[in-house]
Design a protein around this motif. Structure first.
Motif, PDB file in Angstrom:
ATOM      1  N   ARG A  20      24.980  43.034  17.634  1.00  0.00           N
ATOM      2  CA  ARG A  20      24.611  41.555  16.933  1.00  0.00           C
ATOM      3  C   ARG A  20      24.342  40.974  18.858  1.00  0.00           C
ATOM      4  NH1 ARG A  20      23.736  37.311  17.483  1.00  0.00           N
ATOM      5  NH2 ARG A  20      25.629  35.635  17.329  1.00  0.00           N
ATOM      6  N   GLY A  23      20.277  40.278  20.544  1.00  0.00           N
ATOM      7  CA  GLY A  23      19.150  38.906  20.416  1.00  0.00           C
ATOM      8  C   GLY A  23      17.658  39.371  20.632  1.00  0.00           C
ATOM      9  N   PRO A  27      20.424  39.712  26.012  1.00  0.00           N
ATOM     10  CA  PRO A  27      20.686  38.643  25.586  1.00  0.00           C
ATOM     11  C   PRO A  27      21.139  38.708  27.722  1.00  0.00           C
ATOM     12  CG  PRO A  27      22.468  39.026  24.957  1.00  0.00           C
ATOM     13  CD  PRO A  27      21.825  39.724  25.331  1.00  0.00           C
ATOM     14  N   GLN A  99      14.203  34.607  16.625  1.00  0.00           N
ATOM     15  CA  GLN A  99      15.080  35.994  16.621  1.00  0.00           C
ATOM     16  C   GLN A  99      15.561  35.205  17.264  1.00  0.00           C
ATOM     17  OE1 GLN A  99      13.533  38.228  19.919  1.00  0.00           O
ATOM     18  NE2 GLN A  99      12.593  39.837  18.465  1.00  0.00           N
ATOM     19  N   GLY A 100      15.497  33.292  17.754  1.00  0.00           N
ATOM     20  CA  GLY A 100      16.912  32.353  18.195  1.00  0.00           C
ATOM     21  C   GLY A 100      17.093  32.889  19.372  1.00  0.00           C
ATOM     22  N   ARG A 102      16.692  29.364  20.531  1.00  0.00           N
ATOM     23  CA  ARG A 102      17.939  28.572  20.639  1.00  0.00           C
ATOM     24  C   ARG A 102      19.205  28.967  20.812  1.00  0.00           C
ATOM     25  NH1 ARG A 102      17.321  22.516  20.729  1.00  0.00           N
ATOM     26  NH2 ARG A 102      19.206  21.257  20.168  1.00  0.00           N
ATOM     27  N   GLY A 103      19.519  29.384  19.741  1.00  0.00           N
ATOM     28  CA  GLY A 103      20.926  30.194  20.122  1.00  0.00           C
ATOM     29  C   GLY A 103      21.050  30.991  21.301  1.00  0.00           C
ATOM     30  N   GLU A 104      20.008  31.736  22.307  1.00  0.00           N
ATOM     31  CA  GLU A 104      20.565  32.882  22.908  1.00  0.00           C
ATOM     32  C   GLU A 104      21.239  31.399  23.995  1.00  0.00           C
ATOM     33  OE1 GLU A 104      19.163  35.373  26.258  1.00  0.00           O
ATOM     34  OE2 GLU A 104      17.764  34.508  24.949  1.00  0.00           O
ATOM     35  N   GLU A 106      22.536  27.950  23.383  1.00  0.00           N
ATOM     36  CA  GLU A 106      23.204  27.814  22.963  1.00  0.00           C
ATOM     37  C   GLU A 106      24.802  28.048  23.790  1.00  0.00           C
ATOM     38  OE1 GLU A 106      21.892  26.939  19.147  1.00  0.00           O
ATOM     39  OE2 GLU A 106      21.644  24.791  19.299  1.00  0.00           O
ATOM     40  N   GLY A 107      24.560  30.062  23.395  1.00  0.00           N
ATOM     41  CA  GLY A 107      25.908  30.765  23.922  1.00  0.00           C
ATOM     42  C   GLY A 107      26.012  31.157  24.700  1.00  0.00           C
ATOM     43  N   ARG A 110      28.116  27.822  26.232  1.00  0.00           N
ATOM     44  CA  ARG A 110      29.223  27.328  25.539  1.00  0.00           C
ATOM     45  C   ARG A 110      30.280  28.926  25.513  1.00  0.00           C
ATOM     46  NH1 ARG A 110      27.460  28.662  20.728  1.00  0.00           N
ATOM     47  NH2 ARG A 110      27.424  30.678  20.679  1.00  0.00           N
TER      48      ARG A 110
END
Length: 184
Positions: A20, A23, A27, A99-100, A102-104, A106-107, A110
């Motif tokens: 998980r 990424g 990450p 693969q994400g 943008r998600g990386e 955002e994480g 956060r």
């Protein structure tokens, strides 16, 4: 019996957690490490701006013409700004977007306690603005968005300085124009 099941269950749990966290590659954990990780990769363009005296004077003059003391004060409060944009030009770059990416980002925001300020729709792009600081003082803000008319694009803007929330909001109105100028 229970002891025999603990080791395989623990091993499986650690394996899943490791997958998980993977990424797109390992990450990044900070905004600075995100820039370092991606700035030299295919499809990315990074720009850094440090405020020297002459640039600040020119920007303050422009800000006075464009609109108000919040914008002028925000520009004089900037210590440094970085922009990294991503346009998937190759199949491996498109895979990275899937693969994400943008998600990386955002994480990272956060996990580093950035507080969401707003999502502003300017110039055909949406930028999610997040700030970090204490009380009403903002020491850094980041904006996540996309390039207009570029599918699967990505933009991260990181600005460090001394601001108020209203100054960040004033600066954020001009982010799309700044990003378009630096992404070329």
């Amino acid at each position: 019996m229970i002891l025999k099941l603990r080791f395989p269950a623990l091993f499986l749990f650690l394996l899943l957690v490791g997958c998980r966290a993977g990424g797109p590659g390992t990450p990044a954990t900070t905004v600075a490490s995100f820039f370092s990780k991606y700035e030299k990769r295919s499809g990315f363009k990074a720009t850094e701006w440090s405020a020297d005296l002459l640039q600040r004077l020119a920007l303050v003059k422009a800000a006075k013409l464009l609109g108000g003391s919040n914008l002028t004060d925000a520009i004089t409060g900037i210590r440094s700004a970085r922009v990294i944009s991503f346009t998937p030009t190759t199949s491996s770059a498109q895979e990275l977007a899937a693969q994400g990416l943008r998600g990386e980002a955002e994480g990272i925001l956060r996990n580093n306690k950035y507080e969401p300020l707003s999502t502003a729709g300017f110039g055909g792009s949406n930028y999610a603005i997040s700030t970090r600081g204490s009380g009403s003082s903002v020491s850094e803000f980041a904006a996540l968005g996309t390039l207009p008319d570029v599918a699967d694009s990505f933009v991260l803007v990181s600005v460090q300085g001394n601001f108020t929330r209203s100054q960040v909001e004033a600066l954020s109105k001009y982010l799309p124009q700044i990003v378009q100028a630096t992404a070329r």
